[in-house]
Design an enzyme around this catalytic site. Structure first.
Site, short mmCIF file in Angstrom:
data_model
loop_
_atom_site.label_atom_id
_atom_site.label_comp_id
_atom_site.label_asym_id
_atom_site.label_seq_id
_atom_site.Cartn_x
_atom_site.Cartn_y
_atom_site.Cartn_z
N HIS A 73 6.46 11.42 -11.20
CA HIS A 73 6.94 10.24 -10.67
C HIS A 73 7.73 9.71 -11.71
CE1 HIS A 73 5.03 6.26 -9.80
NE2 HIS A 73 5.78 6.19 -10.81
N HIS A 126 1.56 8.10 -17.42
CA HIS A 126 2.86 6.60 -17.22
C HIS A 126 3.63 6.97 -18.21
CE1 HIS A 126 4.75 4.01 -15.10
NE2 HIS A 126 4.25 3.94 -14.28
N CYS A 148 1.63 4.13 -3.26
CA CYS A 148 0.42 4.94 -3.55
C CYS A 148 -0.24 5.25 -2.73
CB CYS A 148 -0.83 3.78 -4.11
SG CYS A 148 -0.24 2.57 -5.46
N HIS A 149 -0.06 4.93 -1.32
CA HIS A 149 -0.62 5.86 -0.42
C HIS A 149 0.65 6.54 0.70
CE1 HIS A 149 -4.45 3.92 -1.66
NE2 HIS A 149 -4.14 3.17 -1.40
N MET A 175 -7.40 1.86 -8.02
CA MET A 175 -7.36 1.88 -6.88
C MET A 175 -7.13 0.00 -7.37
SD MET A 175 -6.79 1.08 -3.26
CE MET A 175 -7.31 -0.32 -2.63
N CYS A 218 0.98 -0.90 -0.05
CA CYS A 218 0.26 -0.03 0.40
C CYS A 218 1.08 1.19 0.10
CB CYS A 218 -1.32 -0.46 1.08
SG CYS A 218 -2.08 -1.67 1.69
FE1 DHE Z 1 7.41 1.70 -10.46
C1 DHE Z 1 10.12 2.96 -12.47
C2 DHE Z 1 8.00 4.37 -8.26
C3 DHE Z 1 5.09 0.24 -9.31
C4 DHE Z 1 7.92 -1.37 -12.33
N1 DHE Z 1 8.61 3.48 -10.58
C5 DHE Z 1 9.78 3.57 -11.82
C6 DHE Z 1 10.16 4.91 -11.32
C7 DHE Z 1 9.33 5.51 -9.85
C8 DHE Z 1 8.75 4.04 -9.83
C9 DHE Z 1 9.61 6.41 -8.75
C10 DHE Z 1 11.51 5.82 -11.38
C11 DHE Z 1 12.47 5.58 -11.93
C12 DHE Z 1 13.50 6.38 -12.31
O1 DHE Z 1 13.99 6.20 -13.27
O2 DHE Z 1 14.58 7.13 -11.48
N2 DHE Z 1 6.63 2.19 -8.91
C13 DHE Z 1 6.76 3.27 -8.88
C14 DHE Z 1 5.92 3.44 -7.09
O3 DHE Z 1 5.79 4.26 -6.68
C15 DHE Z 1 4.18 2.54 -7.51
C16 DHE Z 1 3.34 3.27 -7.96
C17 DHE Z 1 4.27 1.63 -6.45
C18 DHE Z 1 5.28 1.07 -5.67
O4 DHE Z 1 4.91 0.44 -4.62
O5 DHE Z 1 5.85 0.57 -5.52
C19 DHE Z 1 5.42 1.57 -8.33
N3 DHE Z 1 5.97 -0.10 -11.03
C20 DHE Z 1 5.17 -0.94 -10.00
C21 DHE Z 1 5.17 -1.81 -10.64
O6 DHE Z 1 3.69 -2.27 -9.93
C22 DHE Z 1 6.01 -2.45 -11.38
C23 DHE Z 1 5.01 -2.84 -12.44
C24 DHE Z 1 6.18 -3.53 -11.44
C25 DHE Z 1 7.56 -4.00 -10.44
O7 DHE Z 1 8.13 -4.57 -10.24
O8 DHE Z 1 7.21 -3.45 -9.20
C26 DHE Z 1 6.96 -1.31 -12.07
N4 DHE Z 1 8.87 0.90 -11.85
C27 DHE Z 1 8.92 -0.48 -12.78
C28 DHE Z 1 9.58 0.00 -13.87
C29 DHE Z 1 10.03 1.15 -14.38
C30 DHE Z 1 9.71 1.81 -12.83
C31 DHE Z 1 10.25 -1.60 -15.02
C32 DHE Z 1 11.07 1.67 -14.84
C33 DHE Z 1 11.31 1.50 -16.38
C34 DHE Z 1 12.32 2.04 -17.30
O9 DHE Z 1 12.18 1.94 -18.62
O10 DHE Z 1 13.11 2.53 -16.54
#
Ligand code: DHE
Length: 562
Positions: free
Chosen positions: A340, A382, A53-54, A104, A50
């Site tokens: 983000h 996104h 996001c929250h 959500m 949680c």
């Molecule tokens: Fe991410 C990038 C935050 C959920 C896969 N994710 C990022 C970045 C942030 C972020 C701040 C940028 C980083 C950077 O470039 O320096 N992500 C978050 C969250 O806060 C969120 C919404 C909820 C959480 O609890 O993490 C979240 N993210 C996810 C997922 O559920 C994903 C789909 C699967 C996973 O692995 O957890 C996911 N996020 C990714 C990926 C990137 C990413 C693969 C990098 C993308 C790229 O091509 O550089």
């Protein structure tokens, strides 16, 4: 899985029963009682599922505010001291279980019934404020497994390092290093919990892997078997890392951003020895103090010794000058909330970042150190890192997908190339919206490709979540190709949706790798497509490859090619 997933509206609208908890003496509702053990369990689930996001303090960002004034029911089951509609036990359980039309995710396939009840109780109680994490704590966590003078002085393996992929194995706390030429798994490396991203050092030798638990791992690709040579815990909850990429500073520093505590850490690039911790608490763009401004994306400039550090809750974009880290200079640029993810334009002068709750893309001019534009877009942009190409009619564009809208947005970006002069009139305008589906997380293309790829893993429709869309960039009016990655993988049908997520190109731009992110106990895979023919080239699957999500090609990540 912690991302908002668009879910059925009807289910939630029907389910509005309100429970009335016991009243305290002052007639204000009491939070449901919990034993210490129940609280501990709930705390762990909250962190894992949680907080992303929250927020830990539950002030809300991508997800809603979950402080008790909002979640607790008053005696009529309606208003509370916060003035907003209170929810109460039974409705909270249903929202957590079924999700909402606000985006959500439904957790009924992730949490048990007892856990849903527990979480509904937990969020009616006052949030625990987690401890701070000092420079000393950071230093105490530092582990240097292989000092620099004990490391190889040249590459000791025969891998084509440029085409190695670092693949997040989300639910096992590991990354798989995969040889992009042979498609063999080179090694599976233990890292932090639910690894988020991998980034490369300027030289391409070191991979930096950040876990959601704040554990940063440094992998040396020159070793015979690439392994972790240093580790640092930068905080309790983290998502981002990058390195110093400006000429003269290659591989010198790394920076990692933390969600809790809200701060970033600068460290030596080749050992992770911490050098400085900088807090990000402060004022939002609206002039209000925020106690939990989390560090979202970080990117390294190629034109200055600077990092672009995006602060989620305040909407402030920091340009952190690392040329003198003892006397750190920072430019603070106000943009919009909540920042983000984002990426460079083709010239690598402008950084474009999603302000997802404002439905905007903020563009920073890193040459002048000023905000270049705030561009209105469709709901919840996104981009991942976005994608750059030259549009046949509008010239250079940068693209973002949307979690909350059925389009891919193309924004015109400036170019100093004289042959793009006529496109100046479009700069920072949305020049086209390509029809896609909601629930898109990542878009991708490559300078050598004629195709543009977009996923939709958060779409509630199983077929759409398991498929990707591909456009021909020379003629965007042509119908897009839809590839059902789950079917193409040949894997057996399972109960869990196999979300097709995160297209990533090979170093030569000829292949596109898509993860099939299934359940923890199901077989997962990476499906490799030939970018020219859109035919499957290879399905990479192995019992050890569990829940693959992000994939980071060494060369493309090192040079920010997208
Ligand atoms: Fe991410 C990038 C935050 C959920 C896969 N994710 C990022 C970045 C942030 C972020 C701040 C940028 C980083 C950077 O470039 O320096 N992500 C978050 C969250 O806060 C969120 C919404 C909820 C959480 O609890 O993490 C979240 N993210 C996810 C997922 O559920 C994903 C789909 C699967 C996973 O692995 O957890 C996911 N996020 C990714 C990926 C990137 C990413 C693969 C990098 C993308 C790229 O091509 O550089």
């Amino acid at each position: 899985m912690t991302f908002p997933r668009l879910s059925s509206i009807a289910a939630v609208v029907m389910l509005t029963g309100l429970a009335v908890p016991a009243m305290a003496q002052d007639n204000k509702p009491e939070a449901p009682a919990m034993t210490a053990a129940e609280k501990e369990t709930a705390k762990k689930i909250y962190f894992e599922r949680c907080a992303g996001c929250h927020g830990v303090l539950r002030k809300g960002a991508t997800g809603k505010n979950l402080e008790p004034h909002w979640t607790k029911t008053d005696k009529d089951g309606k208003k509370t001291e916060g003035g907003t509609l209170a929810l109460g036990q039974s409705r909270l359980e249903k929202i957590i279980g079924y999700g909402t039309d606000g985006g959500m995710v439904n957790f009924d396939d992730i949490l048990t019934k007892e856990e849903l009840t527990l979480m509904a109780k937990y969020i009616q109680n006052t949030p625990d404020v987690p401890p701070e994490y000092s420079f000393k704590d950071t230093m105490d966590s530092w582990k240097l497994m292989v000092p620099v003078d004990k490391r190889p002085t040249k590459q000791m393996n025969k891998l084509n390092l440029k085409n190695v992929f670092s693949v997040t194995l989300r639910d096992t706390g590991e990354v798989a290093l995969i040889d992009g030429d042979t498609k063999e798994i080179v090694s599976i490396v233990k890292t932090g919990y639910a690894v988020h991203i991998s980034r490369l050092s300027a030289s391409g030798r070191y991979v930096y892997v950040i876990g959601r638990d704040g554990r940063l791992s440094l992998i040396d690709l020159w070793m015979e078997k690439p392994s972790v040579v240093a580790e640092l815990k930068i905080g309790f909850d983290a998502r981002s890392v990058d390195t110093s990429k400006f000429k003269g500073f290659e591989d010198k520093y790394a920076i990692a951003g933390s969600y809790w505590p809200p701060q970033y850490v600068i460290m030596d690039g080749d050992t992770l020895k911490p050098r400085k911790v900088v807090g990000t608490r402060g004022m939002t763009v609206d002039g209000e103090y925020h106690p939990e401004p989390r560090v979202a994306s970080i990117v390294a400039s190629f034109i200055k010794p600077e990092w672009v550090v995006n602060i989620k809750e305040t909407g402030q974009i920091l340009l952190v000058d690392y040329s003198d880290i003892e006397n750190l200079k920072t430019t603070t640029i106000a943009s919009a909330k909540f920042l983000h993810d984002g990426g460079w334009d083709a010239s690598k002068r402008y950084f474009l970042v999603a302000a997802n709750a404002s439905n905007k893309i903020a563009a920073v001019d890193t040459k002048t150190g000023k905000l270049a534009a705030l561009v209105d877009t469709a709901k919840i942009p996104h981009p991942g890192r976005g994608a750059n190409f030259v549009h046949p009619k509008f010239g250079p564009v940068w693209a973002t997908g949307h979690l909350g809208a059925d389009v891919v947005t193309l924004i015109s970006t400036p170019s100093e190339d004289p042959k793009h002069k006529q496109f100046k009139q479009y700069n920072w305008k949305v020049v086209q919206e390509m029809k896609h589906v909601p629930g898109n997380l990542f878009v991708k293309t490559h300078p050598k490709s004629k195709h543009f790829w977009a996923d939709a893993p958060q779409n509630p429709d199983k077929d759409l979540a398991e498929s990707v869309a591909v456009w021909d960039m020379a003629d965007l009016s042509k119908p897009k190709a839809i590839l059902n990655v789950a079917k193409d993988s040949g894997l057996p049908e399972t109960k869990a949706v196999k979300r097709a997520v995160h297209p990533e190109y090979s170093a030569d731009g000829k292949e596109v790798w898509i993860s099939l992110w299934g359940g923890k106990t199901d077989q997962s895979a990476i499906v490799v497509y030939d970018d020219a023919t859109l035919k499957v080239k290879k399905v990479i699957t192995d019992p050890k490859m569990i829940t693959p999500t992000g994939k980071f090609n060494v060369y493309n990540t090192q040079h920010d090619i997208y």
